[in-house]
Each structure stands twice: as structure tokens, then as C-alpha cells.
Write an enzyme that holds these catalytic residues in place. Structure first.
Site, short mmCIF file in Angstrom:
data_model
loop_
_atom_site.label_atom_id
_atom_site.label_comp_id
_atom_site.label_asym_id
_atom_site.label_seq_id
_atom_site.Cartn_x
_atom_site.Cartn_y
_atom_site.Cartn_z
N HIS A 173 -11.36 48.68 55.00
CA HIS A 173 -11.69 48.96 56.23
C HIS A 173 -13.42 49.24 56.25
O HIS A 173 -14.11 48.76 57.18
CB HIS A 173 -11.18 50.43 56.84
N GLU A 174 -13.83 49.81 55.26
CA GLU A 174 -15.36 49.94 55.24
C GLU A 174 -16.00 48.32 55.01
O GLU A 174 -17.11 48.26 55.70
CB GLU A 174 -15.74 50.72 53.90
N CYS A 203 -11.02 55.28 63.53
CA CYS A 203 -12.31 54.74 62.98
C CYS A 203 -13.34 55.82 63.60
O CYS A 203 -13.22 56.23 64.89
CB CYS A 203 -12.84 53.19 63.64
N HIS A 262 -16.34 46.54 57.99
CA HIS A 262 -17.58 46.96 59.13
C HIS A 262 -18.99 46.53 58.59
O HIS A 262 -19.70 46.02 59.48
CB HIS A 262 -17.99 48.50 58.75
C1 UDB Z 1 -11.89 57.81 58.91
N1 UDB Z 1 -10.13 59.80 58.58
O1 UDB Z 1 -12.48 58.89 58.10
F1 UDB Z 1 -5.96 61.02 53.99
F2 UDB Z 1 -9.24 64.26 53.94
C2 UDB Z 1 -10.46 58.51 59.44
C3 UDB Z 1 -10.80 59.13 60.87
C4 UDB Z 1 -11.33 57.99 61.83
C5 UDB Z 1 -9.53 59.75 61.40
C6 UDB Z 1 -11.86 60.12 60.94
C7 UDB Z 1 -9.11 59.71 57.93
O2 UDB Z 1 -8.33 59.12 57.66
N2 UDB Z 1 -9.30 61.23 57.48
C8 UDB Z 1 -8.67 61.50 56.13
C9 UDB Z 1 -7.50 61.07 55.93
C10 UDB Z 1 -6.92 61.67 54.40
C11 UDB Z 1 -7.68 62.54 54.04
C12 UDB Z 1 -8.81 63.22 54.64
C13 UDB Z 1 -9.05 62.67 55.61
N3 UDB Z 1 -11.91 56.63 58.74
C14 UDB Z 1 -13.19 56.09 58.21
C15 UDB Z 1 -13.82 55.51 58.92
O3 UDB Z 1 -13.91 55.17 60.49
N4 UDB Z 1 -14.89 54.27 58.53
O4 UDB Z 1 -15.34 53.49 58.90
C16 UDB Z 1 -10.79 55.66 59.19
C17 UDB Z 1 -10.02 55.19 57.99
C18 UDB Z 1 -8.85 54.44 58.61
C19 UDB Z 1 -8.09 53.85 57.43
C20 UDB Z 1 -9.16 53.84 56.44
C21 UDB Z 1 -10.38 54.32 57.32
ZN ZN Z 2 -14.55 52.62 60.70
#
Ligand code: UDB
Ligand code: ZN
EC number: 3.5.1.88
Length: 186
Positions: A156-157, A113, A160
Site C-alpha cells: 500500500h505504501e 487510506c 503511494h
Molecule cells: C492506515 N489504519 O493507517 F491492524 F494499530 C489505516 C487507516 C486508513 C484506517 C488509518 C489501519 O489499518 N489501522 C490499524 C490497523 C491495525 C492496527 C493499528 C492500526 N492505512 C495506512 C495508509 O493509508 N497509508 O498510506 C491504510 C492501511 C490499509 C491497508 C494497509 C494500510
Molecule cells: Zn494510503
């Protein structure tokens, strides 16, 4: 433009609150919030911009993560084949999951996250398919059906917005134990 310093970290009470419903017509402030959240995701997925500003590549961002306790979240899932057309690009306002599949799913690598700096290993069991009711920018109610990875990001969103973090859902005693019927998404 949002930078990592603007992203609220775990321990801040705003991440544990249930967000307020957004009212229509959208205020200029709410429109800007939606734009800025999506802009963060776009910038963070652009290698050069991300490198320059040290952004973590994000696929989703919810308003409480920038300190605003409102029911708004942006999702930007890039295409699997690297094409320019994202798999899912959407801002969800007042989203509610109105249907969950019986089938569960979890990401093989677990989750992380943008608001959680520590790594909490383990599977996060979720629904493989969901139906979401949400409001668009004009306040019209819309229905979205998503499955697999995009569905995981949306859950996940939406978590939140209800004060939940991914590690709440990891089995503390057996983090890598999964019901055998759960599909593992890589
Ligand atoms: C993310 N990124 O944004 F398949 F371009 C995660 C982080 C926490 C590692 C930054 C991610 O999974 N990156 C990713 C994956 C891909 C292609 C790409 C980038 N989140 C979002 C978040 O924290 N939202 O609140 C966590 C994800 C974990 C599962 C769903 C969201
Ligand atoms: Zn998150």
C-alpha cells in the site's frame, strides 16, 4: 508534529505523481521527514495522543501523503498480541519490490487510506509475500522479506510512491469477487 490537517487528501495531484528518488547522504530535511512520518504513526497508535489531537491510527505513511514527492515511506505494524515490540517498524527509502509471490492475498475488511476520506468497499488483491530492496538511512541497500499483513501495508505504501491508490485495484463491477486461491487475511 504532523496532524490530520497536514495529510494531503485525494484529489491533490501530488498523490498521483511518481516520487523522486532520494539521494545520499540524506539531507537534514530528509532525515526530519523520516522522523516526522514515523512520529505520526507512533503518536496515532497511542490512544491518549490520538484522542487529544484527533489522529486516525495509522500503520503506514508515505511522503507524498504529507506533500513531499520523494521515495520515502514509514511502516509501523503493532504486535498482534499487544506487546510493545512492533511486528514491523521501518522507514523504506527508494523501495522497489523485486519479488512477488504467486500467492495473492487481500484484507477481509478491504483497505482504507489516511488520504482518502470516503470509504471505497471491496477487496484489494495484492501479493501475499514480497521481497523489497530499499536504502537505509546510511544509503546502504537492504533486502526485506515480508508476508501477510505487513506485506499488504508495505505494498500500500510503495503504491503511494508510484502514484497509485488502493481503490484503483478494486474491481469496479465485482468489488467482492476474488480469485478462489487468494488468501483472505483478517
Ligand atoms: C492506515 N489504519 O493507517 F491492524 F494499530 C489505516 C487507516 C486508513 C484506517 C488509518 C489501519 O489499518 N489501522 C490499524 C490497523 C491495525 C492496527 C493499528 C492500526 N492505512 C495506512 C495508509 O493509508 N497509508 O498510506 C491504510 C492501511 C490499509 C491497508 C494497509 C494500510
Ligand atoms: Zn494510503
Amino acid at each position: 508534529m504532523y496532524l490530520m490537517k497536514d495529510i494531503v487528501r485525494d484529489g491533490d495531484p501530488v498523490l498521483r505523481k511518481v516520487s523522486q528518488k532520494v539521494e545520499f547522504p540524506l539531507s537534514d530535511e530528509d532525515k526530519k521527514l523520516a522522523d516526522d512520518m514515523m512520529e505520526y504513526l507512533i503518536n496515532s497508535q497511542d490512544e491518549k495522543i490520538a484522542e487529544k489531537h484527533q489522529l486516525r491510527a495509522g500503520v503506514g505513511l508515505a511522503a507524498p501523503q504529507v506533500g513531499v514527492s520523494k521515495m520515502m515511506a514509514s511502516v509501523l505494524v503493532p504486535a498482534e498480541d499487544g506487546s510493545d515490540k512492533p511486528q514491523l517498524k521501518i522507514t523504506l527509502i527508494n523501495p522497489v519490490i523485486v519479488r512477488n509471490s504467486v500467492q495473492n492475498a487481500a484484507l477481509s475488511e478491504g483497505e482504507g487510506c489516511l488520504s482518502v476520506d470516503k470509504d471505497v468497499p471491496g477487496f484489494v488483491p495484492r501479493s501475499d509475500r514480497i521481497t523489497i530492496k530499499y536504502d537505509d538511512f546510511d544509503g546502504n541497500s537492504q533486502t526485506l522479506r515480508v508476508r501477510d499483513y505487513p506485506a499488504i501495508v508495505c505494498q500500500h505504501e510503495i503504491d503511494h510512491l508510484n502514484g497509485h491508490l488502493y481503490y484503483d485495484k478494486i474491481d469496479k463491477k465485482q468489488p467482492f469477487e476474488l480469485d478462489p486461491s487468494t488468501v483472505v487475511i483478517s
